[in-house]
Design a protein around this motif. Structure first.
Motif, PDB file in Angstrom:
ATOM      1  N   LEU A 118      49.587  49.983  49.901  1.00  0.00           N
ATOM      2  CA  LEU A 118      48.577  49.001  50.317  1.00  0.00           C
ATOM      3  C   LEU A 118      49.014  47.565  50.040  1.00  0.00           C
ATOM      4  CD1 LEU A 118      45.335  50.804  49.068  1.00  0.00           C
ATOM      5  CD2 LEU A 118      46.277  50.766  51.372  1.00  0.00           C
ATOM      6  N   ASP A 119      50.106  47.386  49.308  1.00  0.00           N
ATOM      7  CA  ASP A 119      50.559  46.041  48.942  1.00  0.00           C
ATOM      8  C   ASP A 119      50.917  45.205  50.168  1.00  0.00           C
ATOM      9  OD1 ASP A 119      50.234  46.844  46.350  1.00  0.00           O
ATOM     10  OD2 ASP A 119      52.360  47.325  46.054  1.00  0.00           O
ATOM     11  N   ASN A 120      51.442  45.845  51.203  1.00  0.00           N
ATOM     12  CA  ASN A 120      51.880  45.116  52.402  1.00  0.00           C
ATOM     13  C   ASN A 120      50.779  44.965  53.444  1.00  0.00           C
ATOM     14  OD1 ASN A 120      54.452  45.057  51.254  1.00  0.00           O
ATOM     15  ND2 ASN A 120      55.028  46.985  52.223  1.00  0.00           N
ATOM     16  N   CYS A 121      49.583  45.486  53.157  1.00  0.00           N
ATOM     17  CA  CYS A 121      48.496  45.448  54.152  1.00  0.00           C
ATOM     18  C   CYS A 121      47.785  44.096  54.134  1.00  0.00           C
ATOM     19  CB  CYS A 121      47.472  46.543  53.865  1.00  0.00           C
ATOM     20  SG  CYS A 121      48.107  48.193  54.162  1.00  0.00           S
ATOM     21  N   SER A 122      47.414  43.669  55.342  1.00  0.00           N
ATOM     22  CA  SER A 122      46.628  42.434  55.444  1.00  0.00           C
ATOM     23  C   SER A 122      45.152  42.769  55.224  1.00  0.00           C
ATOM     24  CB  SER A 122      46.822  41.814  56.835  1.00  0.00           C
ATOM     25  OG  SER A 122      46.259  42.658  57.821  1.00  0.00           O
ATOM     26  N   LEU A 123      44.330  41.732  55.174  1.00  0.00           N
ATOM     27  CA  LEU A 123      42.894  41.922  54.960  1.00  0.00           C
ATOM     28  C   LEU A 123      42.280  42.720  56.118  1.00  0.00           C
ATOM     29  CD1 LEU A 123      40.423  41.313  53.229  1.00  0.00           C
ATOM     30  CD2 LEU A 123      40.110  39.207  54.541  1.00  0.00           C
ATOM     31  N   ASP A 124      42.707  42.412  57.356  1.00  0.00           N
ATOM     32  CA  ASP A 124      42.175  43.146  58.515  1.00  0.00           C
ATOM     33  C   ASP A 124      42.522  44.633  58.433  1.00  0.00           C
ATOM     34  OD1 ASP A 124      41.117  40.838  59.558  1.00  0.00           O
ATOM     35  OD2 ASP A 124      42.849  40.415  60.864  1.00  0.00           O
ATOM     36  N   GLU A 125      43.762  44.921  58.060  1.00  0.00           N
ATOM     37  CA  GLU A 125      44.173  46.328  57.943  1.00  0.00           C
ATOM     38  C   GLU A 125      43.366  47.053  56.870  1.00  0.00           C
ATOM     39  OE1 GLU A 125      48.873  46.325  59.282  1.00  0.00           O
ATOM     40  OE2 GLU A 125      48.375  45.741  57.226  1.00  0.00           O
ATOM     41  N   LEU A 126      43.115  46.349  55.754  1.00  0.00           N
ATOM     42  CA  LEU A 126      42.331  46.953  54.680  1.00  0.00           C
ATOM     43  C   LEU A 126      40.884  47.197  55.123  1.00  0.00           C
ATOM     44  CD1 LEU A 126      43.696  44.973  51.603  1.00  0.00           C
ATOM     45  CD2 LEU A 126      44.093  47.384  52.143  1.00  0.00           C
ATOM     46  N   GLN A 127      40.345  46.292  55.922  1.00  0.00           N
ATOM     47  CA  GLN A 127      38.981  46.491  56.425  1.00  0.00           C
ATOM     48  C   GLN A 127      38.916  47.679  57.389  1.00  0.00           C
ATOM     49  OE1 GLN A 127      38.022  42.608  57.977  1.00  0.00           O
ATOM     50  NE2 GLN A 127      37.026  41.965  56.078  1.00  0.00           N
ATOM     51  N   VAL A 128      39.948  47.829  58.197  1.00  0.00           N
ATOM     52  CA  VAL A 128      39.996  48.985  59.104  1.00  0.00           C
ATOM     53  C   VAL A 128      40.068  50.278  58.298  1.00  0.00           C
ATOM     54  CG1 VAL A 128      41.448  50.166  60.832  1.00  0.00           C
ATOM     55  CG2 VAL A 128      40.987  47.724  61.057  1.00  0.00           C
ATOM     56  N   LEU A 129      40.930  50.292  57.258  1.00  0.00           N
ATOM     57  CA  LEU A 129      41.031  51.469  56.389  1.00  0.00           C
ATOM     58  C   LEU A 129      39.698  51.780  55.708  1.00  0.00           C
ATOM     59  CD1 LEU A 129      44.495  51.009  54.623  1.00  0.00           C
ATOM     60  CD2 LEU A 129      43.820  52.891  56.091  1.00  0.00           C
ATOM     61  N   ASP A 130      39.025  50.721  55.249  1.00  0.00           N
ATOM     62  CA  ASP A 130      37.730  50.895  54.596  1.00  0.00           C
ATOM     63  C   ASP A 130      36.720  51.531  55.563  1.00  0.00           C
ATOM     64  OD1 ASP A 130      35.825  50.627  52.534  1.00  0.00           O
ATOM     65  OD2 ASP A 130      35.036  48.828  53.508  1.00  0.00           O
ATOM     66  N   ALA A 131      36.709  51.047  56.801  1.00  0.00           N
ATOM     67  CA  ALA A 131      35.785  51.599  57.803  1.00  0.00           C
ATOM     68  C   ALA A 131      36.113  53.077  58.083  1.00  0.00           C
ATOM     69  CB  ALA A 131      35.865  50.777  59.084  1.00  0.00           C
ATOM     70  N   GLN A 132      37.413  53.390  58.159  1.00  0.00           N
ATOM     71  CA  GLN A 132      37.807  54.784  58.396  1.00  0.00           C
ATOM     72  C   GLN A 132      37.344  55.680  57.245  1.00  0.00           C
ATOM     73  OE1 GLN A 132      42.063  54.589  58.902  1.00  0.00           O
ATOM     74  NE2 GLN A 132      41.941  54.341  61.122  1.00  0.00           N
ATOM     75  N   LEU A 133      37.549  55.196  56.022  1.00  0.00           N
ATOM     76  CA  LEU A 133      37.143  55.990  54.861  1.00  0.00           C
ATOM     77  C   LEU A 133      35.627  56.169  54.810  1.00  0.00           C
ATOM     78  CD1 LEU A 133      39.587  54.567  52.171  1.00  0.00           C
ATOM     79  CD2 LEU A 133      39.530  56.890  53.052  1.00  0.00           C
ATOM     80  N   GLN A 134      34.884  55.109  55.177  1.00  0.00           N
ATOM     81  CA  GLN A 134      33.417  55.211  55.195  1.00  0.00           C
ATOM     82  C   GLN A 134      32.963  56.258  56.208  1.00  0.00           C
ATOM     83  OE1 GLN A 134      31.292  53.891  53.127  1.00  0.00           O
ATOM     84  NE2 GLN A 134      32.832  52.711  52.035  1.00  0.00           N
ATOM     85  N   ARG A 135      33.599  56.230  57.395  1.00  0.00           N
ATOM     86  CA  ARG A 135      33.243  57.230  58.422  1.00  0.00           C
ATOM     87  C   ARG A 135      33.570  58.641  57.930  1.00  0.00           C
ATOM     88  NH1 ARG A 135      35.253  53.369  62.133  1.00  0.00           N
ATOM     89  NH2 ARG A 135      37.296  54.376  62.139  1.00  0.00           N
ATOM     90  N   SER A 136      34.737  58.785  57.300  1.00  0.00           N
ATOM     91  CA  SER A 136      35.131  60.098  56.790  1.00  0.00           C
ATOM     92  C   SER A 136      34.157  60.585  55.713  1.00  0.00           C
ATOM     93  CB  SER A 136      36.545  60.041  56.210  1.00  0.00           C
ATOM     94  OG  SER A 136      37.479  59.726  57.214  1.00  0.00           O
ATOM     95  N   LEU A 137      33.777  59.684  54.800  1.00  0.00           N
ATOM     96  CA  LEU A 137      32.827  60.051  53.747  1.00  0.00           C
ATOM     97  C   LEU A 137      31.480  60.463  54.332  1.00  0.00           C
ATOM     98  CD1 LEU A 137      33.441  57.470  50.883  1.00  0.00           C
ATOM     99  CD2 LEU A 137      33.502  59.954  50.710  1.00  0.00           C
ATOM    100  N   PHE A 138      31.042  59.733  55.354  1.00  0.00           N
ATOM    101  CA  PHE A 138      29.762  60.058  56.003  1.00  0.00           C
ATOM    102  C   PHE A 138      29.821  61.459  56.609  1.00  0.00           C
ATOM    103  CE2 PHE A 138      27.117  60.141  59.822  1.00  0.00           C
ATOM    104  CZ  PHE A 138      25.880  59.895  59.256  1.00  0.00           C
ATOM    105  N   GLN A 139      30.926  61.757  57.288  1.00  0.00           N
ATOM    106  CA  GLN A 139      31.065  63.077  57.916  1.00  0.00           C
ATOM    107  C   GLN A 139      31.159  64.182  56.866  1.00  0.00           C
ATOM    108  OE1 GLN A 139      34.496  62.554  60.402  1.00  0.00           O
ATOM    109  NE2 GLN A 139      33.345  61.605  62.070  1.00  0.00           N
ATOM    110  N   ILE A 140      31.885  63.914  55.777  1.00  0.00           N
ATOM    111  CA  ILE A 140      32.020  64.904  54.705  1.00  0.00           C
ATOM    112  C   ILE A 140      30.663  65.179  54.073  1.00  0.00           C
ATOM    113  CG2 ILE A 140      32.950  65.266  52.372  1.00  0.00           C
ATOM    114  CD1 ILE A 140      35.496  63.742  53.402  1.00  0.00           C
ATOM    115  N   ARG A 141      29.916  64.103  53.788  1.00  0.00           N
ATOM    116  CA  ARG A 141      28.602  64.280  53.153  1.00  0.00           C
ATOM    117  C   ARG A 141      27.619  64.991  54.090  1.00  0.00           C
ATOM    118  NH1 ARG A 141      28.849  58.338  50.497  1.00  0.00           N
ATOM    119  NH2 ARG A 141      29.948  58.944  48.586  1.00  0.00           N
ATOM    120  N   ALA A 142      27.705  64.677  55.387  1.00  0.00           N
ATOM    121  CA  ALA A 142      26.829  65.347  56.351  1.00  0.00           C
ATOM    122  C   ALA A 142      27.135  66.839  56.400  1.00  0.00           C
ATOM    123  CB  ALA A 142      26.991  64.721  57.738  1.00  0.00           C
TER     124      ALA A 142
END
Length: 198
Positions: A118-142
């Motif tokens: 993650l050291d080489n990731c920009s802020l936009d890339e980190l936000q995209v990753l965060d959104a992906q993880l949130q979607r994954s968590l939502f699906q897992i919890r559902a």
């Protein structure tokens, strides 16, 4: 006198068809002869009539020309086969390279989702990753909630069956206890106590 253009289709009249065949066959054989003489070319013409008669012309021996023709067609087929193999090999290499690139990208993406690189990731890339993880968590919890709900329903159905079995056994025990009281009261009361305690 100028001839009109002949329509290229089968001549229906059998006599006209036979006359045309004879004339054109002679014309083709004559042209083959002229080509062989004027251009010093090896020419072979084979014609079968509708009735199966053979007409042929060869500038030299027909078997020799046929052998040469067979050899040339075999060589041409071999060359085509080699070319096809080379094309297939090249396509396979390109597909393998494409698959390797996709695998590398997937490994990088997977590593980032696990928190590596993650050291080489920009802020936009980190936000995209965060959104992906949130979607994954939502699906897992559902999915987890759905499985819990299904388990609860199964346990409730099992509980109903056990209550029903318990009610039936209680009725049977009560019925046995009532039948025993008619015979001997003292022994029946102890029997009922024993059955209830069990």
């Amino acid at each position: 006198m100028v001839r009109g253009k002949v329509e290229m289709k089968r001549i229906e009249n059998a006599t006209s068809r036979q006359v045309t065949f004879s004339k054109r066959r002679n014309g083709v054989l004559k042209k083959a002869y002229e080509l062989s003489v004027l251009c010093d070319a090896e020419v072979a013409v084979i014609i079968f009539s509708q009735k199966g008669r053979l007409y042929e012309f060869a500038s030299s021996e027909m078997p020799k020309i046929m052998d040469r023709y067979r050899k040339c067609t075999i060589d041409a087929n071999n060359n085509n086969t080699k070319f096809d193999r080379q094309l297939q090999l090249q396509q396979s290499r390109l597909e393998a390279e494409s698959i390797n690139k996709k695998m590398e990208l997937m490994q990088l993406s997977h590593g980032k989702l696990l928190g590596y690189g993650l050291d080489n990731c920009s802020l936009d890339e980190l936000q995209v990753l965060d959104a992906q993880l949130q979607r994954s968590l939502f699906q897992i919890r559902a999915r987890k909630a759905q499985l819990y709900k299904e388990q609860i329903q199964q346990l409730q159905e099992k509980e109903k069956l056990l209550w029903e079995e318990n009610r039936i056994l209680s009725l049977k025990a009560a019925a046995k206890g009532g039948a025993a009281t008619h015979g001997c009261r003292s022994s029946s009361s102890s029997l009922v106590d024993t059955q209830l305690s069990i």
